[in-house]
Design a protein around this motif. Sequence first.
Motif, PDB file in Angstrom:
ATOM      1  N   ASP A   1       0.908  -1.140  -0.049  1.00 17.22           N
ATOM      2  CA  ASP A   1      -0.069   0.024   0.038  1.00 17.22           C
ATOM      3  C   ASP A   1       0.970   1.241   0.117  1.00 17.22           C
ATOM      4  O   ASP A   1       0.311   2.217  -0.141  1.00 17.22           O
TER       5      ASP A   1
ATOM      6  N   ASP B   1       3.717   3.027  -5.568  1.00 19.95           N
ATOM      7  CA  ASP B   1       2.953   3.515  -6.614  1.00 19.95           C
ATOM      8  C   ASP B   1       2.256   2.711  -7.599  1.00 19.95           C
ATOM      9  O   ASP B   1       2.663   1.540  -7.436  1.00 19.95           O
ATOM     10  N   ASP B   2       1.350   2.953  -8.399  1.00 25.82           N
ATOM     11  CA  ASP B   2       0.699   1.985  -9.194  1.00 25.82           C
ATOM     12  C   ASP B   2       1.585   1.226 -10.249  1.00 25.82           C
ATOM     13  O   ASP B   2       1.290   0.061 -10.197  1.00 25.82           O
ATOM     14  N   ASP B   3       2.437   1.688 -10.654  1.00 19.45           N
ATOM     15  CA  ASP B   3       3.444   0.957 -11.535  1.00 19.45           C
ATOM     16  C   ASP B   3       4.297  -0.168 -10.757  1.00 19.45           C
ATOM     17  O   ASP B   3       4.372  -1.269 -11.058  1.00 19.45           O
TER      18      ASP B   3
ATOM     19  N   LEU C   1       3.358  -1.370  -7.793  1.00 17.64           N
ATOM     20  CA  LEU C   1       2.378  -2.359  -7.261  1.00 17.64           C
ATOM     21  C   LEU C   1       2.197  -3.307  -8.323  1.00 17.64           C
ATOM     22  O   LEU C   1       2.343  -4.701  -8.093  1.00 17.64           O
ATOM     23  N   ARG C   2       1.868  -2.948  -9.531  1.00 19.31           N
ATOM     24  CA  ARG C   2       1.483  -3.862 -10.693  1.00 19.31           C
ATOM     25  C   ARG C   2       2.848  -4.731 -10.926  1.00 19.31           C
ATOM     26  O   ARG C   2       2.456  -5.949 -11.098  1.00 19.31           O
TER      27      ARG C   2
ATOM     28  N   ARG D   1      -7.157   0.170  -3.006  1.00 23.69           N
ATOM     29  CA  ARG D   1      -6.241   0.131  -4.298  1.00 23.69           C
ATOM     30  C   ARG D   1      -5.693  -1.225  -4.412  1.00 23.69           C
ATOM     31  O   ARG D   1      -5.440  -1.593  -5.518  1.00 23.69           O
TER      32      ARG D   1
ATOM     33  N   GLN E   1      -8.069  -4.130  -5.273  1.00 21.29           N
ATOM     34  CA  GLN E   1      -8.176  -4.258  -6.689  1.00 21.29           C
ATOM     35  C   GLN E   1      -7.171  -4.378  -7.730  1.00 21.29           C
ATOM     36  O   GLN E   1      -7.295  -5.160  -8.720  1.00 21.29           O
ATOM     37  N   ALA E   2      -5.948  -4.139  -7.584  1.00 22.52           N
ATOM     38  CA  ALA E   2      -4.849  -4.487  -8.169  1.00 22.52           C
ATOM     39  C   ALA E   2      -4.761  -6.043  -8.224  1.00 22.52           C
ATOM     40  O   ALA E   2      -4.118  -6.581  -9.082  1.00 22.52           O
TER      41      ALA E   2
ATOM     42  N   LYS F   1       2.181  11.653  -1.100  1.00 22.90           N
ATOM     43  CA  LYS F   1       1.252  12.217  -1.946  1.00 22.90           C
ATOM     44  C   LYS F   1       1.487  13.655  -2.190  1.00 22.90           C
ATOM     45  O   LYS F   1       1.407  13.950  -3.292  1.00 22.90           O
TER      46      LYS F   1
END
Length: 266
Positions: free
Chosen positions: A142, A145-147, A149-150, A181, A184-185, A260
Amino acid sequence: MTDARVPILMYHSVATAPNDATRALSVAPEAFAEQLAVLADQGFTPVNTADLAASWRSGRPLPARPLLITFDDGYEGVHRHALPVLAKHGFPSTLFVSTGWLRGPYDTGGGLDTMLDWDQVRELAGNGVEIGGHSHTHPQLDQLDDDALRFELTRCREVVAGELAAVPVSFAYPYGYSSRRVRQAVRAAGFAQALAVGNSLARREQGPYALRRVTVRRSTGIEEFARLAEGRSIAREFARDRALTKGYAMVRRARQVRRKAIRSRV
């Protein structure tokens, strides 16, 4: 039994002489054998993570006295010490591996003690152990960042699938940390269910991506273990852990807000 409250036991290392990094969450081989004997004597029926989630999704009844035995990270003692005991009782289990910690071509050097190699993982899989994902390098998901995490999720899934020729369907959050988040990922990455910690019994109402587990530690005596497996006195046994977790969660949220804010100014 779709409304059942199911104990999901969370183990890490099973070792005679663990190092300082893993000692608190390790279990001695003799203690592990005694604990599984208690489960057998008390008539528990272990299932793996995929089977529990599938039963709750479909409404198919669970067996009498269902319970899960899970291991995190991928320590070598799961093969050396735990597998013979699991095989003796015919108990299925789930091992959640951090693929970048295991010995072999993907090793990033982050493993905290002697880790499994992929031949051992394959042998575990061939002996009734479901292999699930636990990220690639075991970060606090958590906080990524999104990249990043993916990457942690997809790399883990790809490595397990490539080594075992079977796509993992279950996941466990490193440190137990998740968020909407992250959940969901995890779902988007192709995992069908995921386990947290929480130190309480799992229920269908928690949802397939937030099922709770109970921590088994080196300090867990056999009487306490029997109570945890029965679902008794869990709140009392983990009262101090919950207080510490809430305090640390506030610190982590504050750090995330600051990150953030910094990113938004860049």
